[in-house]
Design a protein around this motif. Structure first.
Motif, PDB file in Angstrom:
ATOM      1  N   ILE A 182      20.116  67.410  64.070  1.00  0.00           N
ATOM      2  CA  ILE A 182      20.807  68.371  63.204  1.00  0.00           C
ATOM      3  C   ILE A 182      22.319  68.295  63.443  1.00  0.00           C
ATOM      4  O   ILE A 182      23.115  68.285  62.497  1.00  0.00           O
ATOM      5  N   LEU A 183      22.700  68.246  64.695  1.00  0.00           N
ATOM      6  CA  LEU A 183      24.131  68.156  65.014  1.00  0.00           C
ATOM      7  C   LEU A 183      24.731  66.861  64.488  1.00  0.00           C
ATOM      8  O   LEU A 183      25.872  66.857  64.012  1.00  0.00           O
ATOM      9  N   GLN A 184      23.980  65.767  64.553  1.00  0.00           N
ATOM     10  CA  GLN A 184      24.462  64.493  64.028  1.00  0.00           C
ATOM     11  C   GLN A 184      24.713  64.574  62.522  1.00  0.00           C
ATOM     12  O   GLN A 184      25.551  63.853  61.988  1.00  0.00           O
ATOM     13  N   PHE A 185      24.002  65.453  61.857  1.00  0.00           N
ATOM     14  CA  PHE A 185      24.197  65.622  60.419  1.00  0.00           C
ATOM     15  C   PHE A 185      25.334  66.607  60.121  1.00  0.00           C
ATOM     16  O   PHE A 185      26.204  66.339  59.293  1.00  0.00           O
ATOM     17  N   PHE A 186      25.321  67.755  60.814  1.00  0.00           N
ATOM     18  CA  PHE A 186      26.279  68.813  60.490  1.00  0.00           C
ATOM     19  C   PHE A 186      27.695  68.575  61.030  1.00  0.00           C
ATOM     20  O   PHE A 186      28.666  68.968  60.384  1.00  0.00           O
ATOM     21  N   VAL A 187      27.846  67.955  62.176  1.00  0.00           N
ATOM     22  CA  VAL A 187      29.194  67.743  62.736  1.00  0.00           C
ATOM     23  C   VAL A 187      30.034  66.873  61.798  1.00  0.00           C
ATOM     24  O   VAL A 187      31.161  67.253  61.445  1.00  0.00           O
ATOM     25  N   PRO A 188      29.542  65.719  61.343  1.00  0.00           N
ATOM     26  CA  PRO A 188      30.371  64.935  60.396  1.00  0.00           C
ATOM     27  C   PRO A 188      30.637  65.703  59.094  1.00  0.00           C
ATOM     28  O   PRO A 188      31.716  65.602  58.510  1.00  0.00           O
ATOM     29  N   LEU A 189      29.644  66.503  58.657  1.00  0.00           N
ATOM     30  CA  LEU A 189      29.828  67.285  57.441  1.00  0.00           C
ATOM     31  C   LEU A 189      30.936  68.321  57.635  1.00  0.00           C
ATOM     32  O   LEU A 189      31.758  68.541  56.737  1.00  0.00           O
ATOM     33  N   MET A 190      30.963  68.962  58.811  1.00  0.00           N
ATOM     34  CA  MET A 190      32.014  69.950  59.099  1.00  0.00           C
ATOM     35  C   MET A 190      33.384  69.277  59.184  1.00  0.00           C
ATOM     36  O   MET A 190      34.385  69.821  58.707  1.00  0.00           O
ATOM     37  N   ILE A 191      33.424  68.085  59.777  1.00  0.00           N
ATOM     38  CA  ILE A 191      34.706  67.355  59.859  1.00  0.00           C
ATOM     39  C   ILE A 191      35.196  67.005  58.459  1.00  0.00           C
ATOM     40  O   ILE A 191      36.383  67.161  58.145  1.00  0.00           O
ATOM     41  N   LEU A 192      34.299  66.563  57.605  1.00  0.00           N
ATOM     42  CA  LEU A 192      34.672  66.232  56.222  1.00  0.00           C
ATOM     43  C   LEU A 192      35.162  67.471  55.492  1.00  0.00           C
ATOM     44  O   LEU A 192      36.186  67.432  54.791  1.00  0.00           O
ATOM     45  N   GLY A 193      34.443  68.605  55.675  1.00  0.00           N
ATOM     46  CA  GLY A 193      34.868  69.854  55.032  1.00  0.00           C
ATOM     47  C   GLY A 193      36.223  70.311  55.533  1.00  0.00           C
ATOM     48  O   GLY A 193      37.067  70.769  54.757  1.00  0.00           O
ATOM     49  N   LEU A 194      36.480  70.161  56.805  1.00  0.00           N
ATOM     50  CA  LEU A 194      37.765  70.525  57.394  1.00  0.00           C
ATOM     51  C   LEU A 194      38.880  69.631  56.848  1.00  0.00           C
ATOM     52  O   LEU A 194      39.967  70.111  56.503  1.00  0.00           O
ATOM     53  N   ALA A 195      38.591  68.345  56.718  1.00  0.00           N
ATOM     54  CA  ALA A 195      39.583  67.410  56.176  1.00  0.00           C
ATOM     55  C   ALA A 195      39.925  67.752  54.731  1.00  0.00           C
ATOM     56  O   ALA A 195      41.102  67.731  54.333  1.00  0.00           O
ATOM     57  N   VAL A 196      38.915  68.105  53.945  1.00  0.00           N
ATOM     58  CA  VAL A 196      39.156  68.466  52.542  1.00  0.00           C
ATOM     59  C   VAL A 196      39.966  69.752  52.476  1.00  0.00           C
ATOM     60  O   VAL A 196      40.903  69.876  51.672  1.00  0.00           O
ATOM     61  N   ALA A 197      39.637  70.714  53.340  1.00  0.00           N
ATOM     62  CA  ALA A 197      40.365  71.987  53.356  1.00  0.00           C
ATOM     63  C   ALA A 197      41.825  71.774  53.748  1.00  0.00           C
ATOM     64  O   ALA A 197      42.746  72.339  53.140  1.00  0.00           O
ATOM     65  N   ILE A 198      42.066  70.960  54.760  1.00  0.00           N
ATOM     66  CA  ILE A 198      43.451  70.682  55.184  1.00  0.00           C
ATOM     67  C   ILE A 198      44.202  69.987  54.060  1.00  0.00           C
ATOM     68  O   ILE A 198      45.347  70.319  53.756  1.00  0.00           O
ATOM     69  N   ARG A 199      43.571  69.019  53.441  1.00  0.00           N
ATOM     70  CA  ARG A 199      44.210  68.275  52.333  1.00  0.00           C
ATOM     71  C   ARG A 199      44.560  69.225  51.185  1.00  0.00           C
ATOM     72  O   ARG A 199      45.619  69.141  50.586  1.00  0.00           O
ATOM     73  N   PHE A 200      43.617  70.143  50.885  1.00  0.00           N
ATOM     74  CA  PHE A 200      43.824  71.097  49.799  1.00  0.00           C
ATOM     75  C   PHE A 200      44.978  72.046  50.099  1.00  0.00           C
ATOM     76  O   PHE A 200      45.826  72.292  49.231  1.00  0.00           O
ATOM     77  N   TYR A 201      45.045  72.563  51.326  1.00  0.00           N
ATOM     78  CA  TYR A 201      46.109  73.519  51.675  1.00  0.00           C
ATOM     79  C   TYR A 201      47.458  72.831  51.855  1.00  0.00           C
ATOM     80  O   TYR A 201      48.493  73.401  51.541  1.00  0.00           O
ATOM     81  N   THR A 202      47.506  71.601  52.331  1.00  0.00           N
ATOM     82  CA  THR A 202      48.781  70.919  52.514  1.00  0.00           C
ATOM     83  C   THR A 202      49.321  70.409  51.171  1.00  0.00           C
ATOM     84  O   THR A 202      50.517  70.262  51.025  1.00  0.00           O
ATOM     85  N   LYS A 203      48.469  70.152  50.225  1.00  0.00           N
ATOM     86  CA  LYS A 203      48.879  69.633  48.922  1.00  0.00           C
ATOM     87  C   LYS A 203      49.531  70.750  48.088  1.00  0.00           C
ATOM     88  O   LYS A 203      50.438  70.518  47.338  1.00  0.00           O
ATOM     89  N   SER A 204      49.083  71.988  48.251  1.00  0.00           N
ATOM     90  CA  SER A 204      49.580  73.047  47.419  1.00  0.00           C
ATOM     91  C   SER A 204      50.957  73.558  47.895  1.00  0.00           C
ATOM     92  O   SER A 204      51.574  74.340  47.222  1.00  0.00           O
ATOM     93  N   ASP A 205      51.458  73.156  49.060  1.00  0.00           N
ATOM     94  CA  ASP A 205      52.775  73.593  49.515  1.00  0.00           C
ATOM     95  C   ASP A 205      53.849  72.881  48.842  1.00  0.00           C
ATOM     96  O   ASP A 205      54.239  72.071  48.346  1.00  0.00           O
TER      97      ASP A 205
END
Length: 134
Positions: free
Chosen positions: A111-134
């Motif tokens: 489960i961790l092998q599945f969710f950890v990469p998914l969380m990293i991807l979600g975090l990367a998308v969130a950072i990209r989204f918030y840094t792009k709007s500045d």
């Protein structure tokens, strides 16, 4: 032994299973209840469904009166040979898989092998989204 010394097998009694010829086994005794079918308060189907087996439990579960029990004497034809009854099978529950603590650890790792990469991807998308709007 019966009134005339008769001992019946379960197969003998099982052959008497129609409204024209109905025998029952109750408490190790054999009864010919053919003449009683129409008069039975529970109906003839109750008696017919109890043929070919030990009907003791069926009889006792209903809670027959003392007079009903006394009436049985007139239908008595003999004894049953208990060795002709099939042996009762003891219920054995299906085997449950043994709980293995090691398997639980494997499951958590998967489960961790599945969710950890998914969380990293979600975090990367969130950072990209918030840094792009500045």
């Amino acid at each position: 032994m019966g009134a005339d010394g008769k001992v019946f097998t379960l197969q003998d009694v099982s052959n008497h299973n129609t409204p024209q010829d109905c025998w029952l086994v109750i408490n190790g005794k054999v009864y010919n209840v053919t003449e009683f079918l129409e008069d039975h308060p529970g109906g003839d189907e109750v008696l017919l469904s109890a043929t070919g087996k030990d009907a003791t439990d069926d009889f006792e579960d209903v809670g027959h009166s003392t007079s009903a029990r006394a009436m049985m004497d007139e239908f008595y034809v003999g004894e049953i040979d208990p060795s002709t009854f099939p042996t009762k099978l003891k219920y054995t529950p299906p085997k449950q898989p043994h709980y293995n603590q090691d398997k639980t650890t494997e499951f958590i790792v998967k489960i961790l092998q599945f969710f950890v990469p998914l969380m990293i991807l979600g975090l990367a998308v969130a950072i990209r989204f918030y840094t792009k709007s500045d």
